[in-house]
Design a protein around this motif. Sequence first.
Motif, PDB file in Angstrom:
ATOM      1  N   CYS A  11      31.925  -9.969 -18.074  1.00  0.00           N
ATOM      2  CA  CYS A  11      31.109  -8.927 -18.691  1.00  0.00           C
ATOM      3  C   CYS A  11      29.789  -9.521 -19.150  1.00  0.00           C
ATOM      4  N   GLU A  12      28.698  -8.884 -18.730  1.00  0.00           N
ATOM      5  CA  GLU A  12      27.365  -9.290 -19.163  1.00  0.00           C
ATOM      6  C   GLU A  12      26.725  -8.172 -19.965  1.00  0.00           C
ATOM      7  N   ARG A  13      25.999  -8.544 -20.986  1.00  0.00           N
ATOM      8  CA  ARG A  13      25.222  -7.578 -21.767  1.00  0.00           C
ATOM      9  C   ARG A  13      23.802  -8.102 -21.854  1.00  0.00           C
ATOM     10  N   ARG A  16      23.014 -11.931 -21.477  1.00  0.00           N
ATOM     11  CA  ARG A  16      24.080 -12.728 -22.091  1.00  0.00           C
ATOM     12  C   ARG A  16      25.426 -12.424 -21.448  1.00  0.00           C
ATOM     13  N   THR A  17      26.182 -13.458 -21.144  1.00  0.00           N
ATOM     14  CA  THR A  17      27.543 -13.296 -20.654  1.00  0.00           C
ATOM     15  C   THR A  17      28.491 -13.305 -21.846  1.00  0.00           C
ATOM     16  N   LEU A  18      29.185 -12.188 -22.062  1.00  0.00           N
ATOM     17  CA  LEU A  18      30.115 -12.109 -23.186  1.00  0.00           C
ATOM     18  C   LEU A  18      31.414 -12.856 -22.883  1.00  0.00           C
ATOM     19  N   PHE A  19      31.925 -12.672 -21.671  1.00  0.00           N
ATOM     20  CA  PHE A  19      33.119 -13.414 -21.263  1.00  0.00           C
ATOM     21  C   PHE A  19      33.176 -13.450 -19.738  1.00  0.00           C
ATOM     22  N   GLY A  39      31.169  -9.771 -31.611  1.00  0.00           N
ATOM     23  CA  GLY A  39      30.235 -10.015 -30.521  1.00  0.00           C
ATOM     24  C   GLY A  39      30.811 -10.761 -29.344  1.00  0.00           C
ATOM     25  N   SER A  40      32.105 -11.062 -29.384  1.00  0.00           N
ATOM     26  CA  SER A  40      32.721 -11.817 -28.277  1.00  0.00           C
ATOM     27  C   SER A  40      33.082 -10.935 -27.093  1.00  0.00           C
ATOM     28  N   GLY A  41      33.030  -9.597 -27.283  1.00  0.00           N
ATOM     29  CA  GLY A  41      33.265  -8.707 -26.155  1.00  0.00           C
ATOM     30  C   GLY A  41      34.587  -7.963 -26.181  1.00  0.00           C
ATOM     31  N   SER A  44      33.984  -4.313 -25.414  1.00  0.00           N
ATOM     32  CA  SER A  44      33.560  -4.225 -24.010  1.00  0.00           C
ATOM     33  C   SER A  44      34.752  -4.390 -23.083  1.00  0.00           C
ATOM     34  N   GLY A 201      35.784 -15.714 -26.162  1.00  0.00           N
ATOM     35  CA  GLY A 201      34.792 -16.589 -26.776  1.00  0.00           C
ATOM     36  C   GLY A 201      35.323 -17.964 -27.072  1.00  0.00           C
TER      37      GLY A 201
END
Length: 201
Positions: A11-13, A16-19, A39-41, A44, A201
């Motif tokens: 997953c990208e936001r 930034r790549t969250l995971f 904020g670790s996703g 998402s 994360g």
Amino acid sequence: MCMLEAAELECERGARTLFRGVSFVLRAGELLRVAGANGSGKTSLLRILCGLARPSAGEVRWKGQPISRLKEDYARELVYIGHASAVKDDLTPRENLEISCRLAGQATSGEALAAALERLGVPELPVRKLSQGQRRRAALARLLVSDAPLWLLDEPFAALDAEGISILNGLIGKHVSRGGAIAFTTHQDAGIAATRVIELG
């Protein structure tokens, strides 16, 4: 039986790549906790699992089939309750619950709706007059009127008092004992033991 499978999800936001590389299998009767810092996703990931968002890479499968192919058929197999209670202020809890059921393609009697809200102690007032805890209970009433095997719950214990946490724990325990599957996030120690935990994360 394997119900839900995450295969190498990323997953990208923005930039930034969250995971990345998130893989797991959720079987019937299992309770999966998604852990991680703010904020670790976590949210998402749940949105990807329920089909509301697409992963940057990887795939989600339901009973072996990609959810991108199943679409509405998959949507009928799950209940997703997000971090926000998502109940409309100008409607009563019962009206909100009725609309949620209708959108999910589920025919539910008025008696069943009323019984679910009573079980959770939600007064029949316009939502704008309810506390945050009562709003959360109104959203969670969806669990009592659904026969969907998969529950995806984002911070389900948020704003609940001790009684509300106890009721929700009972609902979760009953669902998994009947062969349902649940993935949830929480920052609280709600006194419920997950079958497995994945840490982002």
